[in-house]
Design a protein around this motif. Structure first.
Motif, mmCIF file in Angstrom:
data_model
loop_
_atom_site.group_PDB
_atom_site.id
_atom_site.type_symbol
_atom_site.label_atom_id
_atom_site.label_comp_id
_atom_site.label_asym_id
_atom_site.label_seq_id
_atom_site.Cartn_x
_atom_site.Cartn_y
_atom_site.Cartn_z
ATOM 1 N N ARG A 182 9.852 2.411 8.123
ATOM 2 C CA ARG A 182 10.095 2.302 6.758
ATOM 3 C C ARG A 182 10.523 3.150 5.742
ATOM 4 N NH1 ARG A 182 6.206 -1.705 6.645
ATOM 5 N NH2 ARG A 182 5.936 -3.075 8.249
ATOM 6 N N GLY A 183 11.893 2.505 4.503
ATOM 7 C CA GLY A 183 11.315 3.576 3.613
ATOM 8 C C GLY A 183 11.681 2.806 2.424
ATOM 9 N N GLY A 184 11.452 3.835 1.351
ATOM 10 C CA GLY A 184 11.670 3.207 -0.027
ATOM 11 C C GLY A 184 11.439 4.520 -0.998
ATOM 12 N N PRO A 185 11.436 5.060 -1.583
ATOM 13 C CA PRO A 185 10.981 5.401 -3.244
ATOM 14 C C PRO A 185 10.859 6.930 -3.350
ATOM 15 C CG PRO A 185 11.117 3.856 -4.463
ATOM 16 C CD PRO A 185 10.903 3.530 -2.601
ATOM 17 N N ARG A 186 11.259 8.085 -2.512
ATOM 18 C CA ARG A 186 10.699 9.406 -2.671
ATOM 19 C C ARG A 186 8.795 9.267 -2.619
ATOM 20 N NH1 ARG A 186 12.497 13.693 -0.767
ATOM 21 N NH2 ARG A 186 14.566 13.157 -1.105
ATOM 22 N N GLY A 187 8.054 9.590 -2.020
ATOM 23 C CA GLY A 187 6.812 9.439 -2.260
ATOM 24 C C GLY A 187 5.243 8.085 -2.416
ATOM 25 N N PHE A 188 6.787 7.100 -2.032
ATOM 26 C CA PHE A 188 7.017 5.261 -1.706
ATOM 27 C C PHE A 188 5.400 5.357 -0.216
ATOM 28 C CE2 PHE A 188 8.494 5.861 2.419
ATOM 29 C CZ PHE A 188 8.616 4.621 2.963
ATOM 30 N N PHE A 223 1.044 2.354 1.561
ATOM 31 C CA PHE A 223 2.445 1.789 1.828
ATOM 32 C C PHE A 223 2.074 0.464 1.389
ATOM 33 C CE2 PHE A 223 2.295 1.854 5.999
ATOM 34 C CZ PHE A 223 3.426 1.135 6.167
ATOM 35 N N ALA A 224 3.364 0.675 0.602
ATOM 36 C CA ALA A 224 4.044 -1.467 -0.288
ATOM 37 C C ALA A 224 4.414 -1.448 1.524
ATOM 38 C CB ALA A 224 4.350 -0.961 -1.342
ATOM 39 N N ASP A 225 4.839 -3.103 2.160
ATOM 40 C CA ASP A 225 4.996 -3.931 2.514
ATOM 41 C C ASP A 225 5.474 -4.729 2.083
ATOM 42 O OD1 ASP A 225 5.778 -3.956 5.451
ATOM 43 O OD2 ASP A 225 4.487 -5.980 5.186
ATOM 44 N N TYR A 226 7.200 -3.760 2.349
ATOM 45 C CA TYR A 226 8.313 -4.901 2.094
ATOM 46 C C TYR A 226 8.794 -6.489 2.622
ATOM 47 C CZ TYR A 226 8.716 -1.331 -1.479
ATOM 48 O OH TYR A 226 8.840 -0.402 -2.598
ATOM 49 N N ARG A 227 8.468 -7.343 2.079
ATOM 50 C CA ARG A 227 9.539 -8.102 2.337
ATOM 51 C C ARG A 227 10.670 -7.991 3.161
ATOM 52 N NH1 ARG A 227 10.160 -13.841 -0.705
ATOM 53 N NH2 ARG A 227 7.705 -13.479 -0.113
ATOM 54 N N GLY A 228 10.612 -8.116 4.394
ATOM 55 C CA GLY A 228 12.024 -7.568 5.668
ATOM 56 C C GLY A 228 12.741 -9.144 6.466
ATOM 57 N N PRO A 251 -7.514 -3.501 -6.342
ATOM 58 C CA PRO A 251 -6.527 -3.175 -8.170
ATOM 59 C C PRO A 251 -6.318 -1.860 -8.035
ATOM 60 C CG PRO A 251 -8.542 -4.494 -9.191
ATOM 61 C CD PRO A 251 -8.702 -4.446 -7.332
ATOM 62 N N VAL A 252 -7.351 -0.418 -7.826
ATOM 63 C CA VAL A 252 -7.666 0.604 -7.836
ATOM 64 C C VAL A 252 -5.945 0.871 -7.038
ATOM 65 C CG1 VAL A 252 -7.895 2.746 -7.636
ATOM 66 C CG2 VAL A 252 -8.956 0.962 -8.761
ATOM 67 N N ILE A 253 -6.316 0.282 -5.859
ATOM 68 C CA ILE A 253 -5.190 0.850 -4.580
ATOM 69 C C ILE A 253 -3.328 -0.347 -4.813
ATOM 70 C CG2 ILE A 253 -5.160 0.757 -2.062
ATOM 71 C CD1 ILE A 253 -7.261 1.070 -1.293
ATOM 72 N N THR A 254 -4.265 -1.337 -5.013
ATOM 73 C CA THR A 254 -2.469 -1.838 -5.926
ATOM 74 C C THR A 254 -1.711 -1.145 -6.125
ATOM 75 O OG1 THR A 254 -3.967 -3.686 -4.974
ATOM 76 C CG2 THR A 254 -1.435 -3.409 -6.350
ATOM 77 N N LYS A 255 -2.453 -0.552 -7.760
ATOM 78 C CA LYS A 255 -2.105 -0.038 -8.673
ATOM 79 C C LYS A 255 -0.804 1.612 -8.233
ATOM 80 C CE LYS A 255 -2.633 1.743 -13.483
ATOM 81 N NZ LYS A 255 -3.434 2.750 -14.736
ATOM 82 N N LYS A 256 -2.043 2.271 -7.336
ATOM 83 C CA LYS A 256 -1.150 3.182 -7.335
ATOM 84 C C LYS A 256 -0.284 3.485 -6.497
ATOM 85 C CE LYS A 256 -2.642 7.913 -4.879
ATOM 86 N NZ LYS A 256 -3.616 8.422 -4.810
ATOM 87 N N VAL A 257 -0.553 1.937 -4.653
ATOM 88 C CA VAL A 257 1.172 2.162 -4.279
ATOM 89 C C VAL A 257 1.781 1.402 -4.507
ATOM 90 C CG1 VAL A 257 1.120 0.435 -1.953
ATOM 91 C CG2 VAL A 257 -0.800 1.560 -2.244
ATOM 92 N N LEU A 258 1.459 0.573 -5.201
ATOM 93 C CA LEU A 258 3.240 -0.062 -6.494
ATOM 94 C C LEU A 258 4.005 0.673 -7.117
ATOM 95 C CD1 LEU A 258 2.196 -3.600 -6.714
ATOM 96 C CD2 LEU A 258 2.861 -2.612 -4.587
ATOM 97 N N ASP A 259 4.162 1.502 -7.876
ATOM 98 C CA ASP A 259 4.159 2.677 -8.798
ATOM 99 C C ASP A 259 5.150 2.923 -8.186
ATOM 100 O OD1 ASP A 259 5.216 4.290 -10.580
ATOM 101 O OD2 ASP A 259 3.008 5.676 -9.775
ATOM 102 N N GLY A 260 5.996 3.306 -8.602
ATOM 103 C CA GLY A 260 7.480 2.776 -8.164
ATOM 104 C C GLY A 260 7.932 2.484 -6.712
ATOM 105 N N ALA A 261 7.832 1.201 -6.566
ATOM 106 C CA ALA A 261 8.034 0.819 -5.730
ATOM 107 C C ALA A 261 9.820 -0.189 -6.192
ATOM 108 C CB ALA A 261 7.179 -0.600 -5.522
ATOM 109 N N ASN A 262 10.059 -0.766 -5.936
ATOM 110 C CA ASN A 262 11.643 -1.748 -5.801
ATOM 111 C C ASN A 262 12.177 -2.549 -5.040
ATOM 112 O OD1 ASN A 262 12.229 -0.211 -3.640
ATOM 113 N ND2 ASN A 262 13.811 1.153 -4.108
ATOM 114 N N GLY A 263 11.135 -3.198 -4.504
ATOM 115 C CA GLY A 263 11.521 -4.369 -3.617
ATOM 116 C C GLY A 263 10.226 -5.094 -4.241
#
Length: 213
Positions: A69-75, A86-91, A135-147
């Motif tokens: 699993r990879g993403g922006p630093r601190g994902f 962590f955010a589960d991106y489409r693969g 919504p609280v968890i989603t906002k925190k986890v999606l911060d910096g998401a890029n996919g």
């Protein structure tokens, strides 16, 4: 005996092998305590600096599957001292890890710091959260998401431990190399400028006009 991670990892078959190889006494006489079931500042900082990790899950047929699993630093976000998400991106639409977790919530994570030869491992219980569920968890986890994020995976800590650095070969990302090489590149730039200036001065001294003055 308080081993934390090892209390989970050392199943009867593992214990039998330890006894057969004559090393069981090493753990029977262990005097320390390794009850690592809450993240401290050390783990918090380590997790926040990671841009990838490995996650192992198991299917109903008992076959393990390890996914990178990879993403922006601190994902990989710390929600509290016993919970990550962590955010589960489409693969590739195979959904092997998600399918395994739907049948067995137990997972094992390896977080690597190759330059410093450090490895943090943890046992967790994972559950899948819809993007509109919290919504609280989603906002925190999606911060910096890029996919394209399809869902959130929450990890509830069972135990963690640190591995020794033996056999971890140092590796460096492009960003880490760029940072390490910056002073050298700056020095080269200065030397190139100095060299150009010296060439210009020498060219001036050897020109015909310079000899006639």
């Amino acid at each position: 005996m308080a081993f934390g991670f090892l209390e989970v990892a050392v199943a009867p078959a593992v214990r039998a092998v330890q006894e057969a190889l004559g090393v069981a006494h090493m753990w029977e006489n262990f005097k320390g305590r390794r009850e690592f079931y809450r993240f401290t500042e050390a783990e918090t900082a380590f997790i926040a600096d990671r841009d990838s990790f490995y996650m192992a899950t198991t299917s109903e047929t008992s076959w393990p599957y390890i996914q990178h699993r990879g993403g922006p630093r601190g994902f990989l976000k710390l929600l509290d001292d016993r919970t990550l998400a962590f955010a589960d991106y489409r693969g590739n639409f195979q959904y092997l890890s998600i399918g395994n977790l739907s049948a067995n919530s137990k997972a094992c994570l390896f977080l690597m710091d190759y330059p410093r030869r450090a490895r943090l491992k943890m046992y967790v219980h994972a559950d899948v959260i819809a993007l509109d569920a919290d919504p609280v968890i989603t906002k925190k986890v999606l911060d910096g998401a890029n996919g394209k994020v399809e869902r959130i995976i929450r990890l509830r800590l069972q135990n963690f431990d640190w591995n020794c650095p033996q056999h971890i070969v140092p590796r460096f990302t492009e960003t880490e190399l760029a940072s390490a090489l910056q002073p050298i590149r700056q020095r080269l730039k200065s030397l190139e400028a100095e060299n150009a200036q010296l060439r210009s001065q020498l060219a001036g001294k050897s020109s015909p006009d310079a000899h006639t003055q």
